[in-house]
Design a protein around this motif. Structure first.
Motif, PDB file in Angstrom:
ATOM      1  N   UNK A  39      10.264   6.261   8.686  1.00  0.00           N
ATOM      2  CA  UNK A  39      11.131   6.899   7.690  1.00  0.00           C
ATOM      3  C   UNK A  39      10.956   6.333   6.282  1.00  0.00           C
ATOM      4  N   UNK A  40      10.128   5.312   6.108  1.00  0.00           N
ATOM      5  CA  UNK A  40       9.957   4.704   4.791  1.00  0.00           C
ATOM      6  C   UNK A  40       9.320   5.688   3.795  1.00  0.00           C
ATOM      7  N   UNK A  41       9.725   5.569   2.521  1.00  0.00           N
ATOM      8  CA  UNK A  41       9.016   6.276   1.457  1.00  0.00           C
ATOM      9  C   UNK A  41       7.605   5.707   1.365  1.00  0.00           C
ATOM     10  N   UNK A  42       6.658   6.528   0.948  1.00  0.00           N
ATOM     11  CA  UNK A  42       5.272   6.075   0.793  1.00  0.00           C
ATOM     12  C   UNK A  42       4.926   6.125  -0.690  1.00  0.00           C
ATOM     13  N   UNK A  43       4.874   4.952  -1.302  1.00  0.00           N
ATOM     14  CA  UNK A  43       4.638   4.815  -2.732  1.00  0.00           C
ATOM     15  C   UNK A  43       3.255   4.208  -2.984  1.00  0.00           C
ATOM     16  N   UNK A  94       2.935  10.228  -0.572  1.00  0.00           N
ATOM     17  CA  UNK A  94       3.211  11.298   0.378  1.00  0.00           C
ATOM     18  C   UNK A  94       4.574  11.048   1.015  1.00  0.00           C
ATOM     19  N   UNK A  95       4.919  11.877   1.969  1.00  0.00           N
ATOM     20  CA  UNK A  95       6.284  11.898   2.484  1.00  0.00           C
ATOM     21  C   UNK A  95       6.416  11.072   3.766  1.00  0.00           C
ATOM     22  N   UNK A  96       7.645  10.638   4.092  1.00  0.00           N
ATOM     23  CA  UNK A  96       7.843   9.951   5.369  1.00  0.00           C
ATOM     24  C   UNK A  96       7.302  10.781   6.531  1.00  0.00           C
ATOM     25  N   UNK A 101      -6.475   8.572  -0.644  1.00  0.00           N
ATOM     26  CA  UNK A 101      -7.540   9.529  -0.964  1.00  0.00           C
ATOM     27  C   UNK A 101      -7.369  10.061  -2.389  1.00  0.00           C
ATOM     28  N   UNK A 102      -8.469  10.072  -3.156  1.00  0.00           N
ATOM     29  CA  UNK A 102      -8.401  10.377  -4.577  1.00  0.00           C
ATOM     30  C   UNK A 102      -9.271  11.582  -4.911  1.00  0.00           C
ATOM     31  N   UNK A 103      -8.688  12.581  -5.566  1.00  0.00           N
ATOM     32  CA  UNK A 103      -9.430  13.756  -6.037  1.00  0.00           C
ATOM     33  C   UNK A 103      -9.673  13.588  -7.534  1.00  0.00           C
ATOM     34  N   UNK A 145      -2.951  13.974  -5.065  1.00  0.00           N
ATOM     35  CA  UNK A 145      -2.619  12.888  -4.149  1.00  0.00           C
ATOM     36  C   UNK A 145      -1.922  13.325  -2.863  1.00  0.00           C
ATOM     37  N   UNK A 146      -1.030  14.281  -2.936  1.00  0.00           N
ATOM     38  CA  UNK A 146      -0.157  14.596  -1.807  1.00  0.00           C
ATOM     39  C   UNK A 146      -0.577  15.916  -1.170  1.00  0.00           C
ATOM     40  N   UNK A 147      -1.456  15.816  -0.176  1.00  0.00           N
ATOM     41  CA  UNK A 147      -1.915  16.989   0.564  1.00  0.00           C
ATOM     42  C   UNK A 147      -1.888  16.672   2.053  1.00  0.00           C
TER      43      UNK A 147
END
Length: 382
Positions: A95-99, A181-183, A227-229, A244-246
């Motif tokens: 459940x942690x945030x991903x920073x 990204x999301x938990x 991962x970096x675009x 970043x968030x896919x």
């Protein structure tokens, strides 16, 4: 790589915790690793955030008993399939945030400036690299962010028209901290990571990831691929979310190693994170590394810039610390630099944490992310 390489060199004394999927439990379970054997401890603790919040987390993991699931070798093998066999490893957080922190190394700072000014064109990037290095000169890694020396350099670069928003977070007072990204959305060891189908210039970012509890205390660490675009973010920093968030664009694992007398934050500060990329369609190989001793901001400073009176994380968070890896090795032609091919195998490793291995595919061709907060709540209610 041998299975022993996926675990820390001193795995006999490492406090390793993670998560695995069990079909017979119809959901995720918490696991510990002891002497290469994996045990389900969900009867004693069901949530990784709860485990990390314990004052006695290290002692608890040292003594907790659980149901034997199999050897680490079996779970590693189960996880490295397009359709994983159960039980298989998941990302060790729940459940942690991903920073994530960006531009924390001087080398990556220059590459971010190049991405921005090249507007996503890898050929133009090669020309800019030489121009900027000649203009800036010196060794940026010796400059302390926010110092008088850093502010003097900022003034000089602004006068020359070479200032960048990436310079601002690279040598300014404030670090770049963003939501990666999301938990529950991160993939674990052996699963495929995803590239947005619109991207034509991209790369892995091998990083150490801190596991931080709800009070802002770093309780352990693991490995991650942010991962970096490069082309998408290079067109505009406002496209950071798209870059970043896919689906499956964040990999974490294989396990969280808790801090104790044998593994401390100083171990993280001294770590060298290696990267190996192996192409499946062109026999391409790349070996590189990031030396955490060259980071511009101490890991604890990055934690403090993330959590405090200004921002709380009641479920804790995972924090990518950034990387100095900025691949410029030509792959598809002179001056074009590096970009991924579908099927690339990426191995991120450091002796104290083991290795995280993932293959590369397109986000839209990977299994969609379906197990979120509500699914986890329903599973817990059973």
């Amino acid at each position: 790589m041998s299975v022993s390489s996926y675990l820390p060199d001193d795995d006999h004394q490492a406090l390793l915790v993670g998560r695995a999927w069990r079909d017979d439990a119809r959901g995720p379970v918490l696991v510990v690793v002891r002497h290469g054997q994996v045990f389900d401890i969900s009867e004693r603790c069901t949530c990784m955030a709860d485990l990390l919040d314990r004052d006695d987390a290290a002692a608890f993991v040292s003594g907790v008993e659980g149901e034997f699931l199999g050897s680490a070798e079996e779970l590693f093998d189960n996880s490295r399939h397009a359709s994983p066999h159960t039980p298989y490893l998941l990302a060790p957080c729940d459940v942690q945030a991903i920073k994530a922190c960006g531009v924390t190394f001087a080398v990556s700072l220059l590459e971010r400036v190049i991405e921005e000014q090249a507007s996503g064109d890898p050929v133009r990037a090669s020309e800019l690299r030489s121009e900027l290095q000649a203009l800036i000169g010196g060794d940026l890694s010796r400059i302390v962010p926010g110092s008088e020396e850093a502010m003097a350099l900022k003034t000089e670069l602004q006068a020359r028209g070479a200032w960048s928003q990436y310079m601002e977070v690279g040598i300014g007072h404030d670090a770049e901290v963003f939501t990666k990204s999301q938990p529950f959305s991160a993939v674990g060891f052996g699963h495929r990571v995803g590239l947005h189908p619109a991207s034509r210039w991209n790369n892995p970012e091998p990083e150490i990831v801190l596991a931080v509890d709800a009070r802002g205390t770093a309780k352990g660490a693991t490995l991650g691929n942010d991962v970096n675009l490069r082309d998408i973010e290079g067109r505009s920093a406002l496209l950071l979310g798209k870059a970043k968030d896919n689906n499956a664009s964040c990999a974490i694992g294989p396990f969280i190693r808790l801090f104790d007398d044998a593994f401390t934050l100083d171990t993280v500060r001294q770590a060298r994170v290696s990267l190996h990329i192996e192409g499946q369609d062109d026999d391409f190989e790349l070996h590189d590394s990031s030396d955490m001793r060259q980071i511009s901001r101490d890991p604890l400073e990055l934690v403090q810039q993330t959590i405090g009176a200004h921002h709380q994380y009641p479920d804790g968070f995972m924090l990518f610390l950034g990387t100095m890896f900025s691949p410029i090795q030509d792959r598809d032609g002179a001056g074009q630099g590096f970009t991924h091919h579908i099927g690339d195998s990426v191995t991120i490793a450091t002796p104290s944490l083991g290795a995280l291995v993932n293959d590369v595919d397109r986000s839209d061709r990977l299994p969609p992310w379906t197990f979120g907060i509500r699914q986890w709540q329903a599973y817990m209610a059973k």
